[in-house]
Design an enzyme around this catalytic site. Sequence first.
Site, mmCIF file in Angstrom:
data_model
loop_
_atom_site.group_PDB
_atom_site.id
_atom_site.type_symbol
_atom_site.label_atom_id
_atom_site.label_comp_id
_atom_site.label_asym_id
_atom_site.label_seq_id
_atom_site.Cartn_x
_atom_site.Cartn_y
_atom_site.Cartn_z
ATOM 1 N N HIS A 51 0.848 -1.209 0.000
ATOM 2 C CA HIS A 51 0.000 0.000 0.000
ATOM 3 C C HIS A 51 0.880 1.255 0.000
ATOM 4 C CE1 HIS A 51 0.945 -1.110 4.127
ATOM 5 N NE2 HIS A 51 0.914 0.190 4.423
ATOM 6 N N THR A 54 2.311 4.350 -4.377
ATOM 7 C CA THR A 54 3.346 4.269 -5.418
ATOM 8 C C THR A 54 4.418 3.241 -5.050
ATOM 9 O OG1 THR A 54 4.384 6.154 -4.309
ATOM 10 C CG2 THR A 54 3.178 6.634 -6.346
ATOM 11 N N ARG A 55 4.994 2.598 -6.068
ATOM 12 C CA ARG A 55 6.164 1.736 -5.917
ATOM 13 C C ARG A 55 7.096 2.012 -7.091
ATOM 14 N NH1 ARG A 55 4.470 1.092 -1.592
ATOM 15 N NH2 ARG A 55 4.229 -0.774 -0.344
ATOM 16 N N LYS A 268 6.788 11.779 -1.638
ATOM 17 C CA LYS A 268 6.903 10.631 -0.728
ATOM 18 C C LYS A 268 8.321 10.083 -0.726
ATOM 19 C CE LYS A 268 5.696 5.766 -1.094
ATOM 20 N NZ LYS A 268 4.767 4.785 -1.661
ATOM 21 N N HIS A 273 15.059 0.108 5.672
ATOM 22 C CA HIS A 273 15.334 -0.456 7.007
ATOM 23 C C HIS A 273 15.218 0.586 8.118
ATOM 24 C CE1 HIS A 273 16.302 -3.922 4.696
ATOM 25 N NE2 HIS A 273 17.333 -3.340 4.125
ATOM 26 N N CYS A 317 4.509 0.323 7.044
ATOM 27 C CA CYS A 317 4.413 -0.753 6.063
ATOM 28 C C CYS A 317 5.428 -1.809 6.507
ATOM 29 C CB CYS A 317 4.792 -0.161 4.698
ATOM 30 S SG CYS A 317 4.468 -1.214 3.277
ATOM 31 N N LYS A 350 7.810 -4.193 -8.046
ATOM 32 C CA LYS A 350 7.978 -3.996 -9.498
ATOM 33 C C LYS A 350 7.980 -5.315 -10.263
ATOM 34 C CE LYS A 350 12.019 -2.002 -8.534
ATOM 35 N NZ LYS A 350 12.173 -2.469 -7.124
#
Length: 421
Positions: A51, A54-55, A268, A273, A317, A350
């Site tokens: 979620h 965007t990726r 964003k 990590h 996330c 992706k």
Amino acid sequence: MNVSQRSRRYDAIVVGVGGMGSAAAYYLARRGKRVLGLERFGIPHTMGSSHGHTRIIRLAYYEHPSYVVLLRRAYELWREIQETAKERLLYMTGSVDAGPEDSWVFRGSWDSCKLHDLPHEVLTGAELRRRYPAYHLPPQTAALLQPEGGFLTPERCIVSYVMAAQALGAEFHAFEKVLEWTPLEGGVRVRTDRDTYEADKLVVTAGAWNGALLDVLNGLAVPERQVLAWLQPIRPEYFRPSTFPVFNLLVDEGRFYGFPVFGVPGFKFGKYHHLEEDVDPDSVDREVHERDERLLRSFAERYFPDGCGPTMNLQTCMFTNTEDNHFVIDLHPDYPQVSLASPCSGHGFKFASVVGEIMADLAEKGMTRHDIGLFRLDRLLRQRTPSASPAYRTERPEQTLHEYNGRSHSFPRTEDVKPFW
Ligand SMILES: Cc1cc2nc3c(=O)[nH]c(=O)nc-3n(C[C@H](O)[C@H](O)[C@H](O)COP(=O)(O)OP(=O)(O)OC[C@H]3O[C@@H](n4cnc5c(N)ncnc54)[C@H](O)[C@@H]3O)c2cc1C
């Protein structure tokens, strides 16, 4: 066998309808398979790893040049599904992979471009800023610019795959949690909190929860809490998809990634990590705290000062990390009717399109034409210590920050990991 019993038998059951499971269900349905997708939350949802609007997708690949071959097919399949869905899922902005000249992010990205003959430019931090004024990187930074980078819209990708699969007859049950599966002669039985089903094949794509369903992955694919920030840009014209390439940056503070304004009124970004918090996915802290925001804002203040207006949104996330940060995609070592995919380590979305195709291959034929040698489970099983403690917690001498992955504790460097490719 009565009708209701017969109706609970499928060619394939897919557990987990997130990024990978939605695509796997679609490619199975396209091959005429009778598919059931089981999802413990809604479709889509904000509790897992897919979620946040965007990726990043990029062809230049510093993690390992072998990924480029899969990426070419992933792009092809993303274009195909967006055509089917009649909805734009893939946005091209170009991608920047930058860091010190000898860093694995810049060097690895550059090597992958040279090896695969990808169009690219190498710029200094100062040159990058002249081209894209939002970027304020140290002048000696080396930046690889690749024009085919961009972003996907993850929730819409999942919805698109699910709807396309439904149109082909696939069934999906949301809010139905798989509790256990049992191997049968020539199939599997799956027990959920609502019902019991049988299928010839089981595809496990449960993301951060894979370890709960697959003993073989326990301790080898470890969920980690992540935090994302969206800040309102002070100069919005610098942060549009047309003026702001997506980025992966290795800087003094660690490794960060980011996007132009899209879907939320802010640009964003996040830190790979984040605070290095390995978690149980059922009890992960989903609140965002002041320390999370402070860490992220201080990065933006230094490298993207024109983006650093009021905070518009903050979200958590989960990554699911392997020790070498490569994916796990394989058949179950004991039950070949079961296949599994844990393609995350912070860079898996992706690939969801091509992973879906691979999972359909594995379920249908037990093999795939794609080279998944790098992702075999046995590379991790061989490293597993006999004790119950997970491999990633094994104490090794601390490496310095940025040696691998921006993560300060004890993962090996990419170049130390022998690929099976
Ligand atoms: C903050 C963040 C940023 C990222 N950025 C990028 C990026 O820019 N580019 C990129 O390529 N990748 C990125 N990634 C990684 C990428 O998002 C993940 O690799 C990908 O989303 C993993 O997909 P998945 O299908 O494995 O997991 P998910 O999408 O989480 O799907 C797993 C599904 O299984 C369901 N499930 C679990 N257990 C059960 C059960 N018992 N019964 C039924 N259902 C179950 C879950 O509810 C979930 O829906 C990022 C990840 C995070 C967290």
